[in-house]
Design a protein around this motif. Structure first.
Motif, mmCIF file in Angstrom:
data_model
loop_
_atom_site.group_PDB
_atom_site.id
_atom_site.type_symbol
_atom_site.label_atom_id
_atom_site.label_comp_id
_atom_site.label_asym_id
_atom_site.label_seq_id
_atom_site.Cartn_x
_atom_site.Cartn_y
_atom_site.Cartn_z
ATOM 1 N N ILE A 194 1.103 -1.163 -0.055
ATOM 2 C CA ILE A 194 -0.101 0.026 -0.091
ATOM 3 C C ILE A 194 0.977 1.244 0.055
ATOM 4 O O ILE A 194 0.500 2.164 -0.771
ATOM 5 C CB ILE A 194 -1.037 -0.049 1.257
ATOM 6 N N ASP A 195 1.908 1.371 0.606
ATOM 7 C CA ASP A 195 2.778 2.462 0.898
ATOM 8 C C ASP A 195 3.537 2.655 -0.462
ATOM 9 O O ASP A 195 3.566 3.956 -0.847
ATOM 10 C CB ASP A 195 4.108 2.118 2.081
ATOM 11 N N GLN A 196 3.935 1.796 -1.145
ATOM 12 C CA GLN A 196 4.522 1.518 -2.488
ATOM 13 C C GLN A 196 3.538 2.249 -3.439
ATOM 14 O O GLN A 196 4.058 3.219 -4.087
ATOM 15 C CB GLN A 196 5.024 0.340 -2.891
ATOM 16 N N ALA A 230 -9.899 1.492 -5.204
ATOM 17 C CA ALA A 230 -9.912 2.742 -6.085
ATOM 18 C C ALA A 230 -11.410 2.522 -6.876
ATOM 19 O O ALA A 230 -11.159 2.100 -8.147
ATOM 20 C CB ALA A 230 -8.703 2.949 -6.895
ATOM 21 N N GLN A 238 -5.855 0.631 -11.455
ATOM 22 C CA GLN A 238 -4.929 1.604 -10.897
ATOM 23 C C GLN A 238 -3.632 1.208 -10.331
ATOM 24 O O GLN A 238 -2.631 1.774 -10.714
ATOM 25 C CB GLN A 238 -5.840 2.291 -9.886
ATOM 26 N N VAL A 273 0.969 4.051 -3.006
ATOM 27 C CA VAL A 273 0.704 5.704 -2.545
ATOM 28 C C VAL A 273 1.648 6.404 -3.122
ATOM 29 O O VAL A 273 1.551 7.500 -3.767
ATOM 30 C CB VAL A 273 0.462 5.656 -1.209
ATOM 31 N N ALA A 274 2.832 6.062 -2.888
ATOM 32 C CA ALA A 274 4.083 6.836 -3.399
ATOM 33 C C ALA A 274 4.200 6.914 -4.773
ATOM 34 O O ALA A 274 4.386 8.073 -5.371
ATOM 35 C CB ALA A 274 5.405 6.086 -2.830
ATOM 36 N N GLN A 275 3.803 5.989 -5.516
ATOM 37 C CA GLN A 275 3.741 6.029 -6.988
ATOM 38 C C GLN A 275 2.580 6.805 -7.612
ATOM 39 O O GLN A 275 2.494 7.273 -8.903
ATOM 40 C CB GLN A 275 3.673 4.603 -7.432
ATOM 41 N N GLY A 276 1.666 7.290 -6.657
ATOM 42 C CA GLY A 276 0.386 8.136 -7.297
ATOM 43 C C GLY A 276 -0.807 7.359 -7.525
ATOM 44 O O GLY A 276 -1.464 7.845 -8.329
ATOM 45 N N VAL A 277 -0.951 6.123 -6.935
ATOM 46 C CA VAL A 277 -1.845 5.450 -7.091
ATOM 47 C C VAL A 277 -3.252 5.982 -6.430
ATOM 48 O O VAL A 277 -2.987 6.362 -5.066
ATOM 49 C CB VAL A 277 -1.922 3.946 -6.508
ATOM 50 N N PRO A 278 -4.228 6.537 -6.997
ATOM 51 C CA PRO A 278 -5.288 7.266 -6.464
ATOM 52 C C PRO A 278 -6.285 6.285 -5.490
ATOM 53 O O PRO A 278 -7.448 6.110 -6.116
ATOM 54 C CB PRO A 278 -6.004 8.144 -7.758
ATOM 55 N N PHE A 279 -5.641 5.917 -4.558
ATOM 56 C CA PHE A 279 -6.894 5.068 -3.672
ATOM 57 C C PHE A 279 -8.066 5.943 -3.217
ATOM 58 O O PHE A 279 -7.787 7.211 -3.334
ATOM 59 C CB PHE A 279 -5.949 4.560 -2.703
ATOM 60 N N LEU A 323 -1.451 0.349 -13.513
ATOM 61 C CA LEU A 323 -0.887 1.603 -14.104
ATOM 62 C C LEU A 323 0.222 1.838 -13.207
ATOM 63 O O LEU A 323 1.194 2.510 -13.740
ATOM 64 C CB LEU A 323 -2.373 2.619 -14.261
ATOM 65 N N TYR A 371 3.076 -0.096 -14.046
ATOM 66 C CA TYR A 371 3.349 0.207 -15.365
ATOM 67 C C TYR A 371 4.161 1.480 -15.476
ATOM 68 O O TYR A 371 4.942 1.387 -16.182
ATOM 69 C CB TYR A 371 2.253 0.298 -16.387
ATOM 70 N N SER A 372 3.934 2.413 -14.601
ATOM 71 C CA SER A 372 4.734 3.658 -14.508
ATOM 72 C C SER A 372 5.922 3.364 -14.097
ATOM 73 O O SER A 372 6.921 3.969 -14.376
ATOM 74 C CB SER A 372 3.718 4.694 -13.837
#
Lengths: 261, 251, 644
Positions: C124-126, C158, C165, C128-134, C168, C171-172
């Motif tokens: 979850i932390d990882q 999400a 999400q 969130v840091a990547q910008g996953v919009p939970f 992606l 993938y990013s």
């Protein structure tokens, strides 16, 4: 009774399908007839029927991209009767069903048209330009591990929701296909907006938009003329507000970044 | 290339120039329209000629005029550059194309509308601007006032031109094009500058619609009025209805 | 070969920490001397490729899609579990571990599952840091919901697009490494064989699906993240291209295949509407919170419905059988997936199914619509109702939905040890491709968790242990094994093209799917399975003499691709049947009719079957050899499930 609807009558259709043997081959529209198409079928299942017919007749089936068939992977990409993903709003080709058509209809099926999306074969196009745009900056530069706790970054619900809405882009390319200018602005803006809205994306906010726009231009997409076809045809409803945000981000980045190149 | 030229020749950069010049030209339209309303003053052209003399001689206006030249120049140049780029982005077109189902006609045809306006602009500039500024073949006002006797009688030139049916037709067609051009262009200019907010965009949108109708109708009313209701000296002819006379005298 | 699961010694909670210390490390300066191939770019593949590249390894990532973002991880709706205990409702790593082991009906390895629960919080932390919009609460903190009958709210989401999400996000991270040049991305490249050099995995053979070119790729290690094999049933909720080919070719080169018969059937899918049906669409499990499942009381009523003589709303309340509520008064419509699925099948087998095919039951929302109004229902389930209407053309606000179970996930897969290494040295399997963490049944919102756990937080450690013991010499494709593997792939392609038979790959696939669904689906018995085995063998023989593929191998030829995949499914199908036949018990997704409690529940046999069945390939058309890895449970007590 076909499917749920006992009154659903099978249809006979004429298909005008773009056939092209390979990337550098000449292509043309070829007419096919399909019979006994159930209105309960999805559009791609109708094409499956055509392809099975062709195969039995010893002919080359029509190549087209598809995978999840539930509207989320973004693989399917048909230009149907002059529209990206066909006549139904907010719907990918795979979720379009034949009940939207009538017996005796003629349906024209073409690939996405854009120089940045060369045709692989028939209806399949190469959308790797989108990948290269993401590679130019559509990410937050964090390595695995060593990140803060998920709740260390608080994000107002409204911002999270807006970022989510931008992030739902499925990368199908319907926006490019529908745009008079074959512009990729809606696609690029969705990613730029998502990461500009979220605090995680702020560190690279300026370089991201500069690099992604540069890559977008390099790929040969057209410019945006704010026509709005892209958003109208987007199967997941990405809004034009994102393009405005991209313009704003670009302008601010160019005016204030330390990048002289 | 420096970062500036790179920025301004990028797809968004070019659009920014379109937007900035377009919105600037909108302010010009307002000034021009307000000035031209002097035509309706029924004073034999005195106010209009004084206004046009001021516009043609005042050093500040003459300086701003260069801005106008640049505004038009860049707007037209970028339009061609973008059109070329956009056409090149889709080499092979569609056999079937139903854009009318997903967008407005005006927004897809800014180039055609702009071209009509450009043709009009050339004729318009030749007839009035060129003749006043460079050819110098306009009639003079004459009359008792020593100060204004030497002014060009642009009023007479305008009013007499508006007696020619083809000229009026070109004028009206160009104003309709302008109206449609602005119908999309006004809002589009804000969108390109990134000024799209769900609270304000409806305001901008409807302000744009009102603006385009008022500007187009305002400019078109002049040739129509003089063609239909006046003689070549701008005097209201007797067969005009009394209602329209009263409307005209209200100006 | 003796199966060594390499589970570290020590108390459960300390195993992973201890193991991370004990594994060998590759010197940072040496990392760039190692090449790693990652096949598949879904959650497990993208996360592994990105993380390995970040460490400094040279990664080659392969996908048959046009972009890594198309992988089927993208379709996961519900969410991802993590033992964060953000909701203060009593969750913990141990509870997530316990729930997963119990949900898997005690057929998973304790150590693996515990590690999964441990690293779940890092995922979850990882992300969130990547910008996953939970989803977030109004105060800005992460939101949770309870899912799949869990008693705590530990699912992060999400909206209905969590898989999208998360993919992606991965993938990013992958795209970033591609931009840095640390990952070389090969799209539209399908792995068709594994290359072994001196008994270890050294590379793969791929076919570029656009040009048809067959290529060799060498590396020091190979990671398979190629997903599950649910499409062996033809109809499933899997994407159309999902297949077993990469895993199967590895299996034929020596990687054991574990628990192939463990497949998960999801009870709430939109039913089949006709023969042309190409795939099934899942409707979120959450619908059973408020929907009531029923069929008509009598066969006669059901028949009249099927013929269209009467409409569903004509059926009187007294003529409706709410069979789950009747049979399971305590849990009612919320019984676990397998129980709900089997009961629906039973109703249809009795002739009381509805819809044109008679293979559907109703999921009725009339009661809740009456209670909270259509608007209230729309707020809860609006998007699902809209999706249902889009596909079926029926309005679920006015008439009940029709649902039927469908194949959804495969718990079985390549056997891996604690390091996720298969029985082939240097060959790893992650995500749904391996068998490791879900036992005989997977809990909701755990697939995404496992894929990302493997890719982000397990393989980056464990693969280093192997590479550190491998010489950092450059690898290339000069070894004769590469030429041999390539020739094999070419020969097979030519063979498929040369048959020029009368039946299409889809026809064979549908026939296989029918056999698998009938005899190796929701309920199985020895007689049916034996029948299925001969049927599959017959079908496979027919395939190799009668399949029709047109065109050539040197172009985009989707029929050829399909034929190759179906050929592998025809072999896997038989192994699944063998496995189901050998497991004389019922557990989780594997229900043998001979082994049930008097109440009709799955009857486990812990005495004799608390093992992982790891099948070893013995050559074409030879019976495979069963190897057993015994499972020991030291931290949980084995109990029988009851939902009465």
């Amino acid at each position: 009774m076909a499917g749920s609807n006992p009154n659903a009558k099978p249809m006979n259709l004429t298909l005008n399908v773009w056939r092209q043997a390979g990337r550098h081959a000449e292509g043309k529209i070829v007419e096919y007839k399909v019979k006994d198409i159930s209105p309960e079928m999805s559009f791609l299942e109708m094409l499956d029927v055509l392809n099975e017919d062709l195969l039995h007749a010893g002919q080359d089936p029509v190549a087209f991209d598809h995978d999840c068939r539930e509207g989320i992977c973004g693989s399917c990409d048909l230009f149907i009767n002059g529209r990206s993903h066909g006549p139904e709003k907010g719907t990918t080709t795979c979720q379009l069903h034949m009940r939207k058509f009538s017996d005796g209809d003629t349906i024209t099926i073409e690939p996405w048209r854009a120089n940045a999306f060369p045709v692989n074969k028939d209806l399949s196009v190469d959308r790797s330009a989108f990948d290269r745009i993401i590679q130019a900056g559509g990410y937050v530069s964090v390595n695995t591990g060593g990140v803060p706790d998920g709740n260390d970054i608080t994000i107002p619900k409204e911002i999270a929701d807006r970022a989510f809405e931008a992030a739902t882009c499925i990368g199908c390319g319907a926006c490019v296909a529908a745009c008079k200018n074959a512009s990729a602005m809606l696609f690029v803006s969705a990613k730029v907006s998502q990461l500009a809205l979220l605090p995680q994306g702020h560190a690279e906010r300026k370089t991201r938009v500069e690099n992604m726009v540069a890559q977008m231009d390099k790929e040969g997409f057209g410019a945006c003329s704010n026509i709005g076809s892209c958003a109208a045809e987007c199967p997941v409803g990405i809004s034009l507000e994102n393009i405005a945000m991209l313009n704003r981000e670009f302008l601010v980045a160019k005016a204030t970044s330390n990048n002289l190149a | 290339m420096s970062w500036i030229t790179k920025t301004l020749t990028s797809s968004i950069g070019r659009k920014l120039i379109m937007s900035v010049t377009g919105l600037f030209l909108c302010t010009f339209l307002v000034v021009h329209l307000v000035g031209n309303l002097q035509l309706f003053k029924h004073d034999g052209g005195a106010a209009f000629n004084a206004y046009s003399h001021f516009m043609g001689t005042n050093p500040i206006i003459r300086t701003i005029e260069w801005g106008l030249v640049l505004g038009f120049g860049f707007h037209i140049y970028e339009a061609f550059a973008l059109t070329r780029r956009n056409k090149a982005a889709r080499g092979q077109g569609y056999a079937q194309w139903k854009a009318e189902q997903n967008s407005e006609w005006t927004s897809r045809n800014m180039g055609i509308l702009g071209t009509i306006i450009l043709i009009f602009l050339i004729v318009h500039l030749y007839n009035f601007f060129w003749r006043a500024r460079f050819a110098g073949d306009l009639p003079k006002m004459g009359g008792a006032d020593v100060e204004t006797a030497d002014y060009d009688n642009l009023y007479l030139a305008v009013v007499s031109s508006f007696q020619l049916w083809w000229y009026v037709l070109l004028y009206v067609a160009a104003q309709i094009s302008l109206g449609y051009h602005l119908w999309h262009g006004f809002r589009s200019g804000f969108q390109t500058l990134g000024l799209n907010h769900r609270k304000y965009i409806p305001v901008i949108k409807y302000a744009g619609y009102v603006f385009s109708v008022v500007v187009a109708a305002g400019f078109a009313s002049m040739p129509l009025y003089f063609f239909l209701f006046t003689n070549e000296r701008g005097e209201v002819v007797s067969n005009a209805s009394s209602l329209l006379q009263s409307v005209a005298s209200a100006f | 070969m003796l199966l060594d699961s390499k589970i570290p010694e020590g108390p459960l909670a300390e195993k992973w920490e201890k193991h991370k210390f004990n594994v060998k490390l590759v010197n940072p300066a040496n990392k760039r001397k190692y090449d790693v191939i990652v096949v598949g770019t879904g959650l497990a593949g993208s996360s592994a490729a990105a993380s390995l590249a970040e460490l400094g390894y040279n990664v080659k990532a392969f996908t048959y899609h046009d972009s890594p973002r198309r992988a089927h991880s993208i379709a996961a709706q519900g969410g991802i579990n993590a033992a964060k205990n953000y909701q203060n409702d009593g969750d913990s790593v141990f509870r997530l571990f316990y729930d997963t082991i119990k949900g898997g009906d005690y057929r998973a390895r304790e150590a693996n599952v515990y590690r999964l629960a441990q690293v779940s919080v890092n995922i979850i932390d990882q992300c969130v840091a990547q910008g996953v919009p939970f989803a977030r609460e109004y105060g800005g903190l992460l939101a949770n919901r309870s899912f799949g009958g869990a008693q705590v709210s530990r699912t992060f989401y999400a909206r209905g697009q969590t898989g999208q999400q998360l993919l992606l996000g991965a993938y990013s991270a992958l795209s970033r490494q591609v931009a840095y040049g640390k990952v070389k991305l090969y799209t539209r490249s399908e792995m068709l064989d594994l290359v072994m050099v001196d008994g270890v995995a050294r590379g793969i053979v791929t076919r570029n699906v656009i040009t048809g070119e067959i290529e060799n790729h060498a590396a020091h290690a190979v990671v398979l993240a190629t997903g599950g094999y649910g499409n062996v049933f033809y109809l499933s909720t899997n994407a159309k291209l999902c297949n077993v080919t990469a895993a199967w070719r590895a299996h034929k080169k020596g990687a054991y295949f574990a628990n192939p018969c463990f497949t998960q059937i999801h009870p709430t899918c939109i039913p089949v509407s006709g023969d042309y049906q190409s795939k099934l669409t899942l409707m979120s499990e959450s619908l059973r919170n408020d929907g009531r499942v029923w069929v008509p009381n009598t066969v006669e009523l059901a028949e009249r419905l099927r013929k269209g003589e009467i409409k569903v709303n004509d059926i009187a309340e007294a003529d409706r059988d709410y069979f789950l509520e009747r049979k399971y008064p305590a849990f009612g419509n919320l019984v676990p997936r397998d129980v709900a699925s089997r009961n629906a099948k039973q109703m249809c087998d009795e002739g009381r199914g509805v819809g044109s095919t008679g293979l559907a039951v109703y999921l009725d929302f009339a009661e809740i619509i009456q209670r909270i109004g259509a608007d209230g229902v729309s707020q809860k389930y609006g998007n699902l109702f809209a999706m249902y209407e889009k596909i079926t053309g029926e309005d679920p606000y006015k008439m009940p939905m029709r649902i039927y179970p469908a194949v959804h996930y495969t718990m079985g897969g390549l056997w891996v040890d604690y390091n996720l290494q298969t029985t082939i040295p240097g060959l790893y399997a992650t995500g749904e491709c391996n068998f490791s963490d879900h036992g005989a049944n997977r809990l909701g919102a755990s697939a995404l968790m496992q894929g990302l756990a493997d890719g982000y937080f397990v393989i980056p450690y464990t693969i280093g242990d192997y590479l550190a013991q491998t010489a950092p010499k450059p690898v290339d494709t000069q070894h004769p094994a590469f030429a041999e593997a390539k020739a094999g792939v070419q020969a097979r392609t030519e063979q498929l093209l040369a048959i020029k038979g009368t039946r299409t790959p889809d026809q064979f696939h549908k026939a296989l799917g029918h056999i698998m669904w009938e005899y190796c689906g929701m309920a199985r018995n020895a007689e049916g399975l034996r029948h299925a085995k001969t049927e599959i063998q017959r079908l496979r023989k027919e395939f190799w003499s009668d399949v029709r593929v047109v065109g050539t191998g040197e172009e985009l030829n989707q029929t050829l691709e399909k034929a190759g995949r179906v050929a592998d499914f025809l072999e896997l199908g038989e192994l699944m049947v063998d496995d189901a036949l050998a497991r004389n018990e019922s557990c989780g997704g594997h229900f043998r009719e001979e082994y049930q409690t008097p109440e009709g529940e799955a009857l486990r046999d812990d005495e004799n079957f608390a093992y992982v069945a790891a099948w070893e390939y013995q050559g074409d058309n030879q019976p495979e050899k069963l190897n057993k890895e015994d499972l020991s449970f030291e931290n949980v007590k084995l109990t029988q499930r009851s939902y009465k």
